[in-house]
Design a protein around this motif. Structure first.
Motif, PDB file in Angstrom:
ATOM      1  N   GLY A 194       0.936  -1.203  -0.083  1.00 17.36           N
ATOM      2  CA  GLY A 194      -0.365   0.171   0.213  1.00 17.36           C
ATOM      3  C   GLY A 194       1.040   1.115   0.193  1.00 17.36           C
ATOM      4  O   GLY A 194       2.313   1.261  -0.239  1.00 17.36           O
ATOM      5  N   LYS A 195       0.310   2.443   0.224  1.00 16.25           N
ATOM      6  CA  LYS A 195       0.725   3.758   0.237  1.00 16.25           C
ATOM      7  C   LYS A 195       2.032   4.024   0.973  1.00 16.25           C
ATOM      8  O   LYS A 195       2.108   3.199   2.556  1.00 16.25           O
ATOM      9  CB  LYS A 195       0.156   4.973   0.116  1.00 16.25           C
ATOM     10  CG  LYS A 195      -1.358   5.042  -1.215  1.00 16.25           C
ATOM     11  CD  LYS A 195      -1.812   5.353  -1.226  1.00 16.25           C
ATOM     12  CE  LYS A 195      -2.694   6.703  -2.722  1.00 16.25           C
ATOM     13  NZ  LYS A 195      -3.392   7.322  -2.093  1.00 16.25           N
ATOM     14  N   THR A 247      -4.892 -10.092  -1.196  1.00 16.40           N
ATOM     15  CA  THR A 247      -6.073 -10.099  -1.034  1.00 16.40           C
ATOM     16  C   THR A 247      -6.739  -9.924  -2.679  1.00 16.40           C
ATOM     17  O   THR A 247      -8.449 -10.583  -3.036  1.00 16.40           O
ATOM     18  CB  THR A 247      -5.978  -8.161  -1.068  1.00 16.40           C
ATOM     19  OG1 THR A 247      -6.212  -7.468  -2.198  1.00 16.40           O
ATOM     20  CG2 THR A 247      -6.214  -8.152   0.313  1.00 16.40           C
ATOM     21  N   SER A 248      -6.183  -9.531  -3.563  1.00 16.54           N
ATOM     22  CA  SER A 248      -7.066  -9.411  -5.060  1.00 16.54           C
ATOM     23  C   SER A 248      -5.473  -9.738  -6.251  1.00 16.54           C
ATOM     24  O   SER A 248      -4.498  -8.871  -6.350  1.00 16.54           O
ATOM     25  CB  SER A 248      -7.978  -8.461  -5.522  1.00 16.54           C
ATOM     26  OG  SER A 248      -7.218  -7.561  -5.777  1.00 16.54           O
ATOM     27  N   SER A 249      -6.008  -9.630  -7.353  1.00 19.42           N
ATOM     28  CA  SER A 249      -4.710  -9.598  -8.140  1.00 19.42           C
ATOM     29  C   SER A 249      -4.565  -8.782  -8.927  1.00 19.42           C
ATOM     30  O   SER A 249      -3.483  -8.008  -8.940  1.00 19.42           O
ATOM     31  CB  SER A 249      -4.773 -10.515  -9.509  1.00 19.42           C
ATOM     32  OG  SER A 249      -6.081 -10.547 -10.123  1.00 19.42           O
ATOM     33  N   LYS A 250      -5.407  -8.147  -9.047  1.00 22.32           N
ATOM     34  CA  LYS A 250      -5.909  -6.124  -9.296  1.00 22.32           C
ATOM     35  C   LYS A 250      -4.986  -5.453  -8.102  1.00 22.32           C
ATOM     36  O   LYS A 250      -4.132  -5.036  -8.112  1.00 22.32           O
ATOM     37  CB  LYS A 250      -6.909  -6.343  -9.202  1.00 22.32           C
ATOM     38  CG  LYS A 250      -7.171  -4.405 -10.111  1.00 22.32           C
ATOM     39  CD  LYS A 250      -8.328  -3.718  -9.801  1.00 22.32           C
ATOM     40  CE  LYS A 250      -8.471  -2.435 -10.596  1.00 22.32           C
ATOM     41  NZ  LYS A 250      -8.250  -1.486  -8.693  1.00 22.32           N
ATOM     42  N   ASN A 251      -4.776  -5.456  -6.753  1.00 24.10           N
ATOM     43  CA  ASN A 251      -4.265  -5.340  -6.223  1.00 24.10           C
ATOM     44  C   ASN A 251      -2.978  -5.059  -5.877  1.00 24.10           C
ATOM     45  O   ASN A 251      -2.239  -4.416  -5.863  1.00 24.10           O
ATOM     46  CB  ASN A 251      -4.470  -5.354  -4.201  1.00 24.10           C
ATOM     47  CG  ASN A 251      -6.378  -4.515  -4.702  1.00 24.10           C
ATOM     48  OD1 ASN A 251      -5.918  -3.785  -5.229  1.00 24.10           O
ATOM     49  ND2 ASN A 251      -7.405  -5.326  -2.931  1.00 24.10           N
ATOM     50  N   GLU A 293      -1.065  -3.617  -8.563  1.00 23.97           N
ATOM     51  CA  GLU A 293      -1.069  -2.345  -8.561  1.00 23.97           C
ATOM     52  C   GLU A 293      -0.117  -1.480  -7.380  1.00 23.97           C
ATOM     53  O   GLU A 293       0.193  -0.563  -7.431  1.00 23.97           O
ATOM     54  CB  GLU A 293      -2.379  -1.979  -7.969  1.00 23.97           C
ATOM     55  CG  GLU A 293      -3.378  -1.895  -9.702  1.00 23.97           C
ATOM     56  CD  GLU A 293      -5.325  -1.093  -9.269  1.00 23.97           C
ATOM     57  OE1 GLU A 293      -4.974  -1.080  -7.923  1.00 23.97           O
ATOM     58  OE2 GLU A 293      -5.971  -1.032  -9.935  1.00 23.97           O
ATOM     59  N   ASN A 294       0.124  -2.818  -6.879  1.00 25.88           N
ATOM     60  CA  ASN A 294       0.720  -2.503  -5.136  1.00 25.88           C
ATOM     61  C   ASN A 294       2.657  -2.496  -5.483  1.00 25.88           C
ATOM     62  O   ASN A 294       3.219  -1.742  -5.186  1.00 25.88           O
ATOM     63  CB  ASN A 294       0.696  -3.435  -4.055  1.00 25.88           C
ATOM     64  CG  ASN A 294      -0.912  -3.041  -3.049  1.00 25.88           C
ATOM     65  OD1 ASN A 294      -1.538  -1.811  -3.503  1.00 25.88           O
ATOM     66  ND2 ASN A 294      -1.374  -3.696  -2.556  1.00 25.88           N
ATOM     67  N   ALA A 314       4.812   0.404  -5.168  1.00 29.82           N
ATOM     68  CA  ALA A 314       5.808  -0.134  -5.207  1.00 29.82           C
ATOM     69  C   ALA A 314       7.015   0.773  -5.840  1.00 29.82           C
ATOM     70  O   ALA A 314       8.034   1.603  -5.425  1.00 29.82           O
ATOM     71  CB  ALA A 314       6.200  -1.302  -3.842  1.00 29.82           C
ATOM     72  N   VAL A 315       7.447   0.384  -6.654  1.00 30.88           N
ATOM     73  CA  VAL A 315       8.875   0.937  -8.006  1.00 30.88           C
ATOM     74  C   VAL A 315       9.202   1.704  -7.753  1.00 30.88           C
ATOM     75  O   VAL A 315       9.700   3.094  -8.129  1.00 30.88           O
ATOM     76  CB  VAL A 315       8.539  -0.128  -9.302  1.00 30.88           C
ATOM     77  CG1 VAL A 315       9.618   0.040 -10.301  1.00 30.88           C
ATOM     78  CG2 VAL A 315       8.157  -1.521  -8.281  1.00 30.88           C
TER      79      VAL A 315
END
Length: 326
Positions: free
Chosen positions: A11-12, A48-52, A55-56, A60-61
């Protein structure tokens, strides 16, 4: 001196991440041989999900590149892009027992909280050991909560070396006792799991809401305030030199300055400090082709390095068709 660290894409990023880890990494890459990766495989233990997940990892990169991680000064990659590490994990799992893994504090804590543990969560320390041992790491910056996992890594390396011959370097932990715990808006340690973070890459509206939500005591505008017990001061002082801290202390001690004013000053400092990073992140995130090329370069470097150790391990264990023919 080779230093290795991995950060989960969960996450952020918040101020606690920056002041406890990220700022140090930029210093490491200028003074040492830094190996740094985004631990997307470790993050699967809280999937939680492939999308998350996707995106995470991408976020992060972008975050790390924007904050100064320089692929030309260090080795920077995504964990799953180096399959040599996952192969090494299997070999290393033979050098640690189930009873030993059951002693892992992080595993026991999660079980105590009612989490049904997956095999991945149980073997987490072995994958961490492979992350470290695959790259001949000298120093591993870890928090006190991760020190035991590094001890497991050393145990695995020592057992493998004693059984099959000298193969792995024994890494040393680097625990910075002086690193202050960054408080969240409620005064507890800043953590995503507590929901008390100040995320410096949030848009300005969200960032303002977080800062203005910092808990304070009931001292009024016309009263002096105790900076030593203030969350606002504890956070703001992280950005300041000694002169700046003294100036901020005087603002707390002078009647006529309200907590609202002090929060606005903190918000302004955060925006000013991270302003260039925020712009750089926007530029990087808008160019996925660049991001992919940078990470491909990093994974190629990491794979070449990990292959050296992996070949030694395969040789020690007699793995491969070449051993049969000889």
């Amino acid at each position: 001196m080779r230093i290795l660290t991995g950060v989960q894409p969960s996450g952020k990023l918040h101020l606690g991440n920056y002041f406890s880890v990220i700022r140090k990494l930029v210093d490491y890459q200028n003074k040492s041989d830094l190996f740094c990766f985004v631990a997307d495989l470790h993050a699967l233990t809280t999937f939680t999900s492939s999308k998350n997940q996707t995106e995470n990892t991408y976020d992060a990169v972008c975050d790390f590149l924007a904050l100064g991680i320089d692929p030309d000064k260090c080795s920077f990659w995504i964990q799953s892009e180096v399959p040599e590490v996952t192969e090494l994990t299997w070999y290393l799992s033979m050098s640690i027992t189930v009873p030993k893994l059951e002693l892992a504090h992080s595993y026991k804590d999660k079980v105590a909280k009612g989490i049904v543990p997956s095999g991945g969560l149980f073997f987490y320390p072995v994958l961490m050991a492979a992350d470290i041992l695959a790259f001949n790491s000298d120093k591993i910056p870890v928090g006190k909560d991760q020190k035991q996992h590094l001890e497991f890594t050393r145990d695995i390396a020592e057992k493998f070396n004693s059984q099959y011959g000298e193969t792995f370097k024994l890494p040393e932990p680097e625990i910075d006792e002086e690193t202050a715990i960054v408080p969240g808006v409620d005064g507890a340690k800043m953590s995503k799991s507590y929901g008390n973070t100040i995320n410096f890459f949030d848009d300005e509206k969200k960032l303002k809401k977080s800062v203005m939500g910092i808990v304070t005591d009931s001292a009024g505008v016309d009263e002096a305030k105790n900076h030593k017990e203030s969350i606002i001061y504890a956070i703001h002082s992280l950005f300041l030199d000694s002169a700046g801290k003294k100036d901020l202390e005087s603002r707390f001690a002078t009647p006529g300055t309200g907590y609202g004013d002090l929060k606005k000053a903190l918000l302004e400092t955060i925006l000013d400090y991270f302003g260039p990073y925020r712009k750089e992140r926007e530029r990087i995130a808008a160019d996925p082709t660049y991001v992919r090329s940078v990470m491909k370069k990093g994974s190629d470097k990491a794979r070449a390095e990990a292959s050296i150790i992996l070949d030694k391990v395969r040789d020690r264990l007699g793995i491969g068709i070449s051993k049969i023919s000889s």
